[in-house]
Design a protein around this motif. Structure first.
Motif, PDB file in Angstrom:
ATOM      1  N   ASP A 183      11.530  12.911   7.673  1.00  0.00           N
ATOM      2  CA  ASP A 183      10.294  13.328   8.337  1.00  0.00           C
ATOM      3  C   ASP A 183       9.057  12.624   7.766  1.00  0.00           C
ATOM      4  OD1 ASP A 183       8.860  14.781  10.215  1.00  0.00           O
ATOM      5  OD2 ASP A 183       8.430  16.409   8.800  1.00  0.00           O
ATOM      6  N   CYS A 184       9.248  11.651   6.895  1.00  0.00           N
ATOM      7  CA  CYS A 184       8.061  11.044   6.272  1.00  0.00           C
ATOM      8  C   CYS A 184       7.645   9.778   7.006  1.00  0.00           C
ATOM      9  CB  CYS A 184       8.335  10.719   4.806  1.00  0.00           C
ATOM     10  SG  CYS A 184       9.335   9.252   4.579  1.00  0.00           S
ATOM     11  N   GLU A 185       6.424   9.349   6.760  1.00  0.00           N
ATOM     12  CA  GLU A 185       5.973   8.038   7.209  1.00  0.00           C
ATOM     13  C   GLU A 185       5.978   7.065   6.031  1.00  0.00           C
ATOM     14  OE1 GLU A 185       2.385   9.476   8.933  1.00  0.00           O
ATOM     15  OE2 GLU A 185       3.451  10.164  10.715  1.00  0.00           O
ATOM     16  N   TRP A 203       0.185  -2.125   8.067  1.00  0.00           N
ATOM     17  CA  TRP A 203      -1.204  -2.394   7.690  1.00  0.00           C
ATOM     18  C   TRP A 203      -1.564  -3.867   7.860  1.00  0.00           C
ATOM     19  CZ3 TRP A 203      -0.743  -5.608   3.422  1.00  0.00           C
ATOM     20  CH2 TRP A 203       0.528  -5.613   2.816  1.00  0.00           C
ATOM     21  N   PRO A 215       0.817  -1.217   0.000  1.00  0.00           N
ATOM     22  CA  PRO A 215       0.000   0.000   0.000  1.00  0.00           C
ATOM     23  C   PRO A 215       0.852   1.269   0.000  1.00  0.00           C
ATOM     24  CG  PRO A 215      -0.899  -1.582   1.544  1.00  0.00           C
ATOM     25  CD  PRO A 215       0.419  -2.145   1.060  1.00  0.00           C
ATOM     26  N   LEU A 216       0.388   2.271  -0.744  1.00  0.00           N
ATOM     27  CA  LEU A 216       1.068   3.566  -0.738  1.00  0.00           C
ATOM     28  C   LEU A 216       1.033   4.170   0.641  1.00  0.00           C
ATOM     29  CD1 LEU A 216      -0.068   5.700  -3.787  1.00  0.00           C
ATOM     30  CD2 LEU A 216       2.272   5.234  -3.079  1.00  0.00           C
ATOM     31  N   ALA A 217      -0.135   4.163   1.244  1.00  0.00           N
ATOM     32  CA  ALA A 217      -0.302   4.749   2.565  1.00  0.00           C
ATOM     33  C   ALA A 217      -1.493   4.077   3.221  1.00  0.00           C
ATOM     34  CB  ALA A 217      -0.545   6.245   2.455  1.00  0.00           C
ATOM     35  N   ALA A 218      -1.423   3.960   4.537  1.00  0.00           N
ATOM     36  CA  ALA A 218      -2.452   3.250   5.292  1.00  0.00           C
ATOM     37  C   ALA A 218      -2.912   4.126   6.450  1.00  0.00           C
ATOM     38  CB  ALA A 218      -1.901   1.933   5.824  1.00  0.00           C
ATOM     39  N   ARG A 219      -4.115   3.879   6.888  1.00  0.00           N
ATOM     40  CA  ARG A 219      -4.656   4.536   8.089  1.00  0.00           C
ATOM     41  C   ARG A 219      -4.420   6.038   8.043  1.00  0.00           C
ATOM     42  NH1 ARG A 219      -3.565  -0.285  12.547  1.00  0.00           N
ATOM     43  NH2 ARG A 219      -3.914  -1.931  11.038  1.00  0.00           N
ATOM     44  N   ASN A 220      -3.769   6.598   9.057  1.00  0.00           N
ATOM     45  CA  ASN A 220      -3.535   8.046   9.047  1.00  0.00           C
ATOM     46  C   ASN A 220      -2.084   8.418   8.750  1.00  0.00           C
ATOM     47  OD1 ASN A 220      -6.193   8.804   9.382  1.00  0.00           O
ATOM     48  ND2 ASN A 220      -6.085   8.650  11.610  1.00  0.00           N
ATOM     49  N   ASP A 221      -1.397   7.572   7.985  1.00  0.00           N
ATOM     50  CA  ASP A 221      -0.035   7.906   7.556  1.00  0.00           C
ATOM     51  C   ASP A 221      -0.042   9.113   6.629  1.00  0.00           C
ATOM     52  OD1 ASP A 221       1.186   5.867   8.896  1.00  0.00           O
ATOM     53  OD2 ASP A 221       1.401   4.559   7.143  1.00  0.00           O
ATOM     54  N   VAL A 222       0.934   9.979   6.813  1.00  0.00           N
ATOM     55  CA  VAL A 222       1.191  11.043   5.843  1.00  0.00           C
ATOM     56  C   VAL A 222       2.013  10.446   4.701  1.00  0.00           C
ATOM     57  CG1 VAL A 222       2.400  13.225   5.474  1.00  0.00           C
ATOM     58  CG2 VAL A 222       1.060  12.874   7.553  1.00  0.00           C
ATOM     59  N   LEU A 223       1.603  10.738   3.481  1.00  0.00           N
ATOM     60  CA  LEU A 223       2.327  10.262   2.296  1.00  0.00           C
ATOM     61  C   LEU A 223       3.008  11.448   1.629  1.00  0.00           C
ATOM     62  CD1 LEU A 223       2.945   8.210  -0.039  1.00  0.00           C
ATOM     63  CD2 LEU A 223       0.785   8.980  -1.058  1.00  0.00           C
ATOM     64  N   THR A 224       4.307  11.353   1.410  1.00  0.00           N
ATOM     65  CA  THR A 224       5.042  12.452   0.812  1.00  0.00           C
ATOM     66  C   THR A 224       5.567  12.030  -0.554  1.00  0.00           C
ATOM     67  OG1 THR A 224       5.751  12.986   3.069  1.00  0.00           O
ATOM     68  CG2 THR A 224       6.809  14.190   1.287  1.00  0.00           C
ATOM     69  N   VAL A 225       5.260  12.824  -1.570  1.00  0.00           N
ATOM     70  CA  VAL A 225       5.758  12.559  -2.916  1.00  0.00           C
ATOM     71  C   VAL A 225       6.903  13.530  -3.185  1.00  0.00           C
ATOM     72  CG1 VAL A 225       5.195  12.407  -5.358  1.00  0.00           C
ATOM     73  CG2 VAL A 225       3.454  11.844  -3.645  1.00  0.00           C
TER      74      VAL A 225
END
Lengths: 240, 240
Positions: A171-173, A239, A145-155
């Motif tokens: 600083d990313c998740e 996840w 998964p790219l991002a799950a739950r309340n993760d911040v996704l940084t591109v």
């Protein structure tokens, strides 16, 4: 935006997806087949990737506009090339002809269509058809998964300076590093410094026949093709 | 992943896009029509949004599995519901039947499919078909690129605590705030404190008939539907 002439053709910015021609949407297919005029980005010489994705679906007999552009890092929009292409496209629209502009992935995710959009909106009706983005296609190919739950996704674009890459990745998740190209070696260095190599997957040419997915630790090269991405998950498989 | 039995059916996690049934991909359409079994998330009572997107394309006569789940902020995966659904799906696969799991947007962009994936991978063949994501659909609806040039794009879930939202939005170049719901008022407060309200657009139900796009400054409500997003561009229209 000024009210467009009702007799005007419409310019459609159409996402054709990440590469597999079967990942066109039904809407993209309908509009691309119906448009009398096609436009697409292309390298200075050689074939257009966007046109190649649509090619199996084209009925033939359409007017085609190849917007030829130097590609690569430093090659930010050549205003005169976009000006000229916008004039040609606006001319077709003024004559009542719809123009389908083929865009790799999605038109507005780091896509060059934005430069045409800026020049055409207000001159003729311009509408966007979203497409499957490489961002999602790479995560799906990697099975993560790219991002799950309340993760911040940084591109994060890889051409950024090394200190900024380090700061952002620290600083990313979850992160996706795009526009890798010749910056892959720099990214390997930054990720090693942050002890994130084991948390990173490399994806190349997602959805194409020559797709490659592997852990960054197993990747020998220091340069990557344009259509590649790194996916970083700091929390591992939270996840599960 | 253990080698699956060759007689096994395949579980397909299929992105059905943001809402417009015409934004299904050709691949999604083919697989959804061919699968003898469909599964999809659904609220505790009422209709499944994912099934609704696919509904105009369904041939009829398919076995259907509604995975009914409380939705909303606090409702992180109910393990027992996913365990049970995975068992039913794995049972169909073991009997040689393909199962198409319908996923809103893309399966791996904050999607609940990841919880099924975690339970099924290794038990039967599981494959993903990327879909058009709401992230791209909202930007396209707003007529504003998600990210341009070497901008960092940050995707931020609205349920995060206010200090973390403030910190993330203070440090972004372009941002998409997802999972708005009852957190809209909180986001308005944070964005006002950062003087970013004039840089923010609100998009609701992108690609659906009742789509709404407006500047955040013009939005009276303090709560939003689940299918809504804020798009922040700190540099304004730097892509023009």
């Amino acid at each position: 935006m000024s009210a467009p002439d009702s007799a005007s053709g419409t310019v459609w910015g159409i996402g054709v997806g990440p590469g597999d021609p079967e990942l066109l949407t039904l809407k993209a297919l309908r509009l691309i087949r119906a448009a009398p005029v096609l436009a697409y980005p292309a390298p200075e010489t050689g074939d257009s990737f966007a046109r190649g994705i649509a090619a199996p679906h084209l009925p033939g007999g359409q007017t085609e506009i190849a917007i030829r552009m130097p590609i690569g890092d430093g090659a930010f929009p050549k205003a005169d090339i976009y000006d000229a292409a916008a004039d040609v496209i606006a001319g077709h629209a003024a004559a009542g002809r719809d123009v389908a502009v083929l865009c790799e992935g999605d038109p507005f995710f780091y896509g060059s269509f934005m430069y045409l959009y800026a020049r055409l909106a207000g001159r003729c009706p311009v509408r966007i058809v979203p497409g499957v983005s490489s961002l999602m296609a790479c995560a799906d190919a990697a099975g993560t998964p790219l991002a799950a739950r309340n993760d911040v996704l940084t591109v994060i674009p890889a051409p950024l300076p090394e200190p900024e890459l380090r700061r952002r990745l620290a600083d990313c998740e979850a992160a996706a590093v795009v526009k890798l190209g010749r910056h892959l070696g720099k990214l390997k260095r930054v990720l090693a410094g942050l002890d994130l190599v084991s948390r990173t997957r490399y994806v190349e040419r997602a959805t194409l026949g020559n797709e490659r997915v592997l852990p960054l630790a197993g990747l020998p090269e220091d340069a990557a093709p344009y259509f590649s991405m790194l996916l970083v998950h700091k929390r591992g498989e939270a996840w599960r």
